[in-house]
Design a protein around this motif. Structure first.
Motif, PDB file in Angstrom:
ATOM      1  N   ALA A  40       0.829  -1.216   0.000  1.00 36.33           N
ATOM      2  CA  ALA A  40       0.000   0.000   0.000  1.00 36.33           C
ATOM      3  C   ALA A  40       0.860   1.260   0.000  1.00 36.33           C
ATOM      4  CB  ALA A  40      -0.938  -0.007   1.202  1.00 36.33           C
ATOM      5  N   PHE A  41       1.846   1.322   0.884  1.00 34.14           N
ATOM      6  CA  PHE A  41       2.683   2.514   0.984  1.00 34.14           C
ATOM      7  C   PHE A  41       3.667   2.615  -0.177  1.00 34.14           C
ATOM      8  CE2 PHE A  41       2.108   1.991   5.821  1.00 34.14           C
ATOM      9  CZ  PHE A  41       0.881   2.620   5.776  1.00 34.14           C
ATOM     10  N   GLY A  42       3.878   1.498  -0.871  1.00 34.69           N
ATOM     11  CA  GLY A  42       4.780   1.479  -2.017  1.00 34.69           C
ATOM     12  C   GLY A  42       4.094   1.761  -3.334  1.00 34.69           C
ATOM     13  N   GLY A  43       2.831   2.178  -3.286  1.00 31.41           N
ATOM     14  CA  GLY A  43       2.138   2.564  -4.500  1.00 31.41           C
ATOM     15  C   GLY A  43       1.289   1.476  -5.122  1.00 31.41           C
ATOM     16  N   GLN A  44       1.079   0.359  -4.415  1.00 32.39           N
ATOM     17  CA  GLN A  44       0.298  -0.736  -4.975  1.00 32.39           C
ATOM     18  C   GLN A  44      -1.092  -0.857  -4.356  1.00 32.39           C
ATOM     19  OE1 GLN A  44       2.745  -4.239  -4.690  1.00 32.39           O
ATOM     20  NE2 GLN A  44       4.506  -3.157  -5.517  1.00 32.39           N
ATOM     21  N   ALA A  45      -1.527   0.184  -3.671  1.00 27.77           N
ATOM     22  CA  ALA A  45      -2.888   0.197  -3.126  1.00 27.77           C
ATOM     23  C   ALA A  45      -3.863   0.468  -4.271  1.00 27.77           C
ATOM     24  CB  ALA A  45      -3.017   1.278  -2.062  1.00 27.77           C
ATOM     25  N   PRO A  46      -5.134   0.135  -4.083  1.00 28.91           N
ATOM     26  CA  PRO A  46      -6.119   0.491  -5.112  1.00 28.91           C
ATOM     27  C   PRO A  46      -6.050   1.993  -5.406  1.00 28.91           C
ATOM     28  CG  PRO A  46      -7.120  -0.912  -3.450  1.00 28.91           C
ATOM     29  CD  PRO A  46      -5.742  -0.549  -2.943  1.00 28.91           C
ATOM     30  N   PRO A  47      -6.320   2.408  -6.634  1.00 24.83           N
ATOM     31  CA  PRO A  47      -6.241   3.830  -6.987  1.00 24.83           C
ATOM     32  C   PRO A  47      -7.042   4.709  -6.023  1.00 24.83           C
ATOM     33  CG  PRO A  47      -6.598   2.499  -8.939  1.00 24.83           C
ATOM     34  CD  PRO A  47      -6.720   1.573  -7.752  1.00 24.83           C
ATOM     35  N   GLY A  48      -6.397   5.764  -5.552  1.00 25.63           N
ATOM     36  CA  GLY A  48      -7.053   6.699  -4.647  1.00 25.63           C
ATOM     37  C   GLY A  48      -7.039   6.296  -3.188  1.00 25.63           C
ATOM     38  N   ARG A  49      -6.578   5.099  -2.856  1.00 30.91           N
ATOM     39  CA  ARG A  49      -6.606   4.634  -1.466  1.00 30.91           C
ATOM     40  C   ARG A  49      -5.562   5.350  -0.609  1.00 30.91           C
ATOM     41  NH1 ARG A  49      -8.696   3.473   3.120  1.00 30.91           N
ATOM     42  NH2 ARG A  49      -7.733   1.790   4.253  1.00 30.91           N
ATOM     43  N   VAL A  50      -4.291   5.307  -1.004  1.00 30.94           N
ATOM     44  CA  VAL A  50      -3.231   6.010  -0.286  1.00 30.94           C
ATOM     45  C   VAL A  50      -2.878   7.225  -1.129  1.00 30.94           C
ATOM     46  CG1 VAL A  50      -0.879   5.911   0.635  1.00 30.94           C
ATOM     47  CG2 VAL A  50      -2.352   3.885   0.777  1.00 30.94           C
ATOM     48  N   LEU A  51      -3.205   8.391  -0.615  1.00 37.64           N
ATOM     49  CA  LEU A  51      -3.029   9.630  -1.369  1.00 37.64           C
ATOM     50  C   LEU A  51      -1.649  10.242  -1.175  1.00 37.64           C
ATOM     51  CD1 LEU A  51      -6.517  11.077  -0.439  1.00 37.64           C
ATOM     52  CD2 LEU A  51      -5.902   9.803  -2.499  1.00 37.64           C
ATOM     53  N   ILE A  69      -5.037   8.823   3.535  1.00 37.85           N
ATOM     54  CA  ILE A  69      -5.763   7.768   2.830  1.00 37.85           C
ATOM     55  C   ILE A  69      -7.197   8.206   2.568  1.00 37.85           C
ATOM     56  CG2 ILE A  69      -4.289   5.972   3.824  1.00 37.85           C
ATOM     57  CD1 ILE A  69      -6.651   5.175   5.617  1.00 37.85           C
ATOM     58  N   ASP A  70      -7.843   7.467   1.700  1.00 37.94           N
ATOM     59  CA  ASP A  70      -9.222   7.784   1.328  1.00 37.94           C
ATOM     60  C   ASP A  70     -10.153   7.733   2.540  1.00 37.94           C
ATOM     61  OD1 ASP A  70     -11.491   8.160  -0.433  1.00 37.94           O
ATOM     62  OD2 ASP A  70     -11.892   6.038  -0.088  1.00 37.94           O
ATOM     63  N   ASN A  71     -10.211   6.599   3.219  1.00 37.87           N
ATOM     64  CA  ASN A  71     -11.114   6.432   4.359  1.00 37.87           C
ATOM     65  C   ASN A  71     -10.562   5.343   5.262  1.00 37.87           C
ATOM     66  OD1 ASN A  71     -13.546   4.966   5.744  1.00 37.87           O
ATOM     67  ND2 ASN A  71     -14.277   7.015   5.252  1.00 37.87           N
ATOM     68  N   HIS A  80     -13.821  12.031   4.381  1.00 39.48           N
ATOM     69  CA  HIS A  80     -12.709  11.871   3.435  1.00 39.48           C
ATOM     70  C   HIS A  80     -11.906  13.155   3.401  1.00 39.48           C
ATOM     71  CE1 HIS A  80     -10.773  11.021  -0.450  1.00 39.48           C
ATOM     72  NE2 HIS A  80     -11.144  12.232  -0.795  1.00 39.48           N
ATOM     73  N   PRO A  81     -10.597  13.130   3.351  1.00 37.27           N
ATOM     74  CA  PRO A  81      -9.665  12.022   3.503  1.00 37.27           C
ATOM     75  C   PRO A  81      -9.264  11.853   4.968  1.00 37.27           C
ATOM     76  CG  PRO A  81      -8.429  13.954   2.899  1.00 37.27           C
ATOM     77  CD  PRO A  81      -9.885  14.375   2.994  1.00 37.27           C
ATOM     78  N   TRP A  82      -8.507  10.807   5.222  1.00 41.79           N
ATOM     79  CA  TRP A  82      -8.100  10.466   6.584  1.00 41.79           C
ATOM     80  C   TRP A  82      -6.589  10.561   6.759  1.00 41.79           C
ATOM     81  CZ3 TRP A  82     -11.117   7.854  10.610  1.00 41.79           C
ATOM     82  CH2 TRP A  82     -12.493   7.900  10.362  1.00 41.79           C
ATOM     83  N   LEU A  83      -6.199  11.161   7.873  1.00 39.44           N
ATOM     84  CA  LEU A  83      -4.838  11.093   8.368  1.00 39.44           C
ATOM     85  C   LEU A  83      -4.720   9.715   9.006  1.00 39.44           C
ATOM     86  CD1 LEU A  83      -2.358  13.075   9.115  1.00 39.44           C
ATOM     87  CD2 LEU A  83      -3.401  13.071  11.371  1.00 39.44           C
ATOM     88  N   ALA A  84      -3.717   8.943   8.635  1.00 37.84           N
ATOM     89  CA  ALA A  84      -3.646   7.566   9.130  1.00 37.84           C
ATOM     90  C   ALA A  84      -2.210   7.158   9.453  1.00 37.84           C
ATOM     91  CB  ALA A  84      -4.225   6.612   8.085  1.00 37.84           C
ATOM     92  N   ALA A  85      -2.116   6.234  10.373  1.00 38.78           N
ATOM     93  CA  ALA A  85      -0.847   5.570  10.701  1.00 38.78           C
ATOM     94  C   ALA A  85       0.281   6.554  10.973  1.00 38.78           C
ATOM     95  CB  ALA A  85      -0.471   4.575   9.596  1.00 38.78           C
TER      96      ALA A  85
END
Length: 150
Positions: A40-51, A69-71, A80-85
């Motif tokens: 996910a953090f390397g750019g392989q998340a679904p489009p729009g998931r990790v912004l 992230i999206d949600n 939307h959007p969410w500050l995460a991790a």
């Protein structure tokens, strides 16, 4: 110390995935794995998931990270959007790195055109000091909060 996009430092992707996994997922049955976080953090998340993903560095040593992230709560799809991790290495906590990361992500989100960030936390006091406000009590001391991007 500086904050930069994780994408500029792919050599630290394993470190970030491990840090986030240990802090948020290690004890969650059926939670995300380090491999899923790395992807996910390397750019392989679904489009729009990790912004966006940001990394705090001292020299070339990673000290913490934060993600946009999206949600992060399927029960609240309208937020939307969410500050995460957002996490800082344990030995460097309490030194302003977390605040630096949150402020940097707030600037990033504002530049992307967002007016506020959403997130969940069991430490609302930290975020209130940065201008966030409580939105929804999820119980057991866990809050959904919002950070207006003035």
């Amino acid at each position: 110390m500086r904050v930069e996009p994780l994408a500029r430092h792919p050599r630290h992707l394993d470190f970030v995935a491990g840090l986030v996994w240990r802090e948020f997922w290690a004890e969650v049955q059926g939670g995300m794995s380090e491999a899923e976080l790395r992807a996910a953090f390397g750019g392989q998340a679904p489009p729009g998931r990790v912004l966006a993903s940001l990394l705090a560095l001292e020299g070339d040593t990673p000290l913490g990270c934060v993600h946009l992230i999206d949600n992060d709560d399927p029960s609240l799809p309208e937020l939307h959007p969410w500050l995460a991790a957002m996490v800082v290495v344990p030995q460097r906590r309490g030194q302003g790195i977390g605040s630096l990361l949150v402020r940097a992500m707030a600037r990033e989100a504002k530049a992307l055109g967002f007016e506020r960030l959403w997130f969940g936390t069991d430490g609302p006091g930290f975020y209130e000091r940065l201008g966030a406000v409580k939105h929804l009590d999820k119980g057991r001391g866990f809050w959904i909060m919002t950070l207006p991007l003035a």
